[in-house]
Motif scaffolding. Sequence first.
Motif, PDB file in Angstrom:
ATOM      1  N   ILE A  44      44.584  67.721 -10.262  1.00 23.99           N
ATOM      2  CA  ILE A  44      44.631  68.678  -9.149  1.00 23.99           C
ATOM      3  C   ILE A  44      43.397  68.622  -8.252  1.00 23.99           C
ATOM      4  N   ASP A  45      42.239  68.409  -8.832  1.00 29.10           N
ATOM      5  CA  ASP A  45      41.041  68.388  -7.985  1.00 29.10           C
ATOM      6  C   ASP A  45      40.995  67.162  -7.083  1.00 29.10           C
ATOM      7  N   GLN A  46      41.651  66.064  -7.463  1.00 31.42           N
ATOM      8  CA  GLN A  46      41.655  64.857  -6.638  1.00 31.42           C
ATOM      9  C   GLN A  46      42.760  64.847  -5.590  1.00 31.42           C
ATOM     10  N   VAL A  47      43.908  65.465  -5.853  1.00 33.49           N
ATOM     11  CA  VAL A  47      45.052  65.296  -4.947  1.00 33.49           C
ATOM     12  C   VAL A  47      45.495  66.565  -4.220  1.00 33.49           C
ATOM     13  N   ALA A  48      44.939  67.703  -4.541  1.00 31.49           N
ATOM     14  CA  ALA A  48      45.396  68.957  -3.930  1.00 31.49           C
ATOM     15  C   ALA A  48      45.297  68.920  -2.410  1.00 31.49           C
ATOM     16  N   ALA A  49      44.192  68.423  -1.882  1.00 32.54           N
ATOM     17  CA  ALA A  49      43.995  68.413  -0.431  1.00 32.54           C
ATOM     18  C   ALA A  49      45.019  67.533   0.279  1.00 32.54           C
ATOM     19  N   GLN A  50      45.553  66.532  -0.419  1.00 32.98           N
ATOM     20  CA  GLN A  50      46.542  65.631   0.179  1.00 32.98           C
ATOM     21  C   GLN A  50      47.964  66.168   0.050  1.00 32.98           C
ATOM     22  N   LYS A  51      48.237  66.921  -1.007  1.00 35.70           N
ATOM     23  CA  LYS A  51      49.610  67.350  -1.282  1.00 35.70           C
ATOM     24  C   LYS A  51      49.910  68.798  -0.919  1.00 35.70           C
ATOM     25  N   LEU A  52      48.877  69.613  -0.734  1.00 31.29           N
ATOM     26  CA  LEU A  52      49.083  71.040  -0.488  1.00 31.29           C
ATOM     27  C   LEU A  52      48.509  71.451   0.864  1.00 31.29           C
ATOM     28  N   ASP A  53      49.133  72.448   1.456  1.00 30.57           N
ATOM     29  CA  ASP A  53      48.705  72.977   2.754  1.00 30.57           C
ATOM     30  C   ASP A  53      47.846  74.209   2.516  1.00 30.57           C
ATOM     31  N   LYS A  54      46.586  74.166   2.953  1.00 28.28           N
ATOM     32  CA  LYS A  54      45.667  75.286   2.748  1.00 28.28           C
ATOM     33  C   LYS A  54      46.088  76.537   3.499  1.00 28.28           C
ATOM     34  N   ALA A  55      46.912  76.394   4.516  1.00 28.51           N
ATOM     35  CA  ALA A  55      47.339  77.536   5.325  1.00 28.51           C
ATOM     36  C   ALA A  55      48.484  78.320   4.678  1.00 28.51           C
ATOM     37  N   LEU A  56      49.098  77.768   3.647  1.00 26.41           N
ATOM     38  CA  LEU A  56      50.240  78.415   3.003  1.00 26.41           C
ATOM     39  C   LEU A  56      49.874  78.912   1.604  1.00 26.41           C
ATOM     40  N   PRO A  57      50.543  79.991   1.152  1.00 25.78           N
ATOM     41  CA  PRO A  57      50.258  80.476  -0.201  1.00 25.78           C
ATOM     42  C   PRO A  57      50.703  79.467  -1.258  1.00 25.78           C
ATOM     43  N   ILE A  58      50.027  79.515  -2.387  1.00 27.20           N
ATOM     44  CA  ILE A  58      50.324  78.632  -3.514  1.00 27.20           C
ATOM     45  C   ILE A  58      50.555  79.495  -4.749  1.00 27.20           C
ATOM     46  N   VAL A  59      51.594  79.149  -5.503  1.00 24.41           N
ATOM     47  CA  VAL A  59      51.866  79.783  -6.795  1.00 24.41           C
ATOM     48  C   VAL A  59      51.817  78.677  -7.836  1.00 24.41           C
ATOM     49  N   MET A  70      43.179  77.707 -14.742  1.00 18.73           N
ATOM     50  CA  MET A  70      42.159  76.724 -14.383  1.00 18.73           C
ATOM     51  C   MET A  70      42.477  76.086 -13.032  1.00 18.73           C
ATOM     52  N   ALA A  71      43.743  75.782 -12.793  1.00 17.87           N
ATOM     53  CA  ALA A  71      44.148  75.205 -11.505  1.00 17.87           C
ATOM     54  C   ALA A  71      43.874  76.182 -10.367  1.00 17.87           C
ATOM     55  N   GLN A  72      44.148  77.448 -10.594  1.00 16.84           N
ATOM     56  CA  GLN A  72      43.886  78.471  -9.584  1.00 16.84           C
ATOM     57  C   GLN A  72      42.399  78.477  -9.223  1.00 16.84           C
ATOM     58  N   GLN A  73      41.531  78.423 -10.214  1.00 12.51           N
ATOM     59  CA  GLN A  73      40.092  78.427  -9.970  1.00 12.51           C
ATOM     60  C   GLN A  73      39.656  77.177  -9.199  1.00 12.51           C
ATOM     61  N   ILE A  74      40.194  76.028  -9.560  1.00  7.22           N
ATOM     62  CA  ILE A  74      39.863  74.774  -8.869  1.00  7.22           C
ATOM     63  C   ILE A  74      40.288  74.849  -7.404  1.00  7.22           C
ATOM     64  N   LEU A  75      41.536  75.305  -7.163  1.00 10.77           N
ATOM     65  CA  LEU A  75      42.048  75.372  -5.795  1.00 10.77           C
ATOM     66  C   LEU A  75      41.250  76.359  -4.944  1.00 10.77           C
ATOM     67  N   MET A  76      40.922  77.502  -5.506  1.00 15.30           N
ATOM     68  CA  MET A  76      40.118  78.469  -4.754  1.00 15.30           C
ATOM     69  C   MET A  76      38.738  77.886  -4.451  1.00 15.30           C
ATOM     70  N   GLY A  77      38.196  77.116  -5.389  1.00 18.23           N
ATOM     71  CA  GLY A  77      36.916  76.462  -5.165  1.00 18.23           C
ATOM     72  C   GLY A  77      36.967  75.402  -4.073  1.00 18.23           C
ATOM     73  N   GLN A  78      38.165  74.868  -3.810  1.00 17.09           N
ATOM     74  CA  GLN A  78      38.347  73.873  -2.755  1.00 17.09           C
ATOM     75  C   GLN A  78      38.700  74.517  -1.418  1.00 17.09           C
ATOM     76  N   GLY A  79      38.713  75.830  -1.366  1.00 14.57           N
ATOM     77  CA  GLY A  79      38.967  76.503  -0.097  1.00 14.57           C
ATOM     78  C   GLY A  79      40.385  76.962   0.136  1.00 14.57           C
ATOM     79  N   PHE A  80      41.250  76.839  -0.852  1.00 16.10           N
ATOM     80  CA  PHE A  80      42.601  77.380  -0.736  1.00 16.10           C
ATOM     81  C   PHE A  80      42.481  78.892  -0.916  1.00 16.10           C
ATOM     82  N   ALA A  81      42.868  79.646   0.100  1.00 11.07           N
ATOM     83  CA  ALA A  81      42.597  81.091   0.105  1.00 11.07           C
ATOM     84  C   ALA A  81      43.628  81.914  -0.650  1.00 11.07           C
ATOM     85  N   SER A  82      44.874  81.507  -0.620  1.00 18.44           N
ATOM     86  CA  SER A  82      45.947  82.313  -1.205  1.00 18.44           C
ATOM     87  C   SER A  82      46.570  81.560  -2.382  1.00 18.44           C
TER      88      SER A  82
END
Length: 98
Positions: A44-59, A70-82
């Motif tokens: 997740i830490d390597q591919v999230a920025a390529q596969k997920l949109d930071k402007a949209l919520p993630i579940v 753990m994934a939630q913490q990693i994504l929030m640390g990468q700037g995913f807000a929701s």
Amino acid sequence: MFIPCEQAKALIAHHQGQLVDVRTPQEFMMEPIPGAINIPLHEIDQVAAQKLDKALPIVVFCRSGQRSYMAQQILMGQGFASVHNLGPSMAWYQCPDI
């Protein structure tokens, strides 16, 4: 803390939420949730920025809720807000579809 299944399904159905399964590909294939994309926790830490949109919520979800936390913490640390943790995959089936 886990997001209630009703709120998770509302994010997916009405807010273009992204449903992310952080289990292994083998677990994903055995019990897929329709519409979910598989990004294993170890990737997740390597591919999230390529596969997920930071402007949209993630579940995020997994088998028990630990990897999704753990994934939630990693994504929030990468700037995913929701980013919301559904917890265990079985929680998806605890409420009706929206």
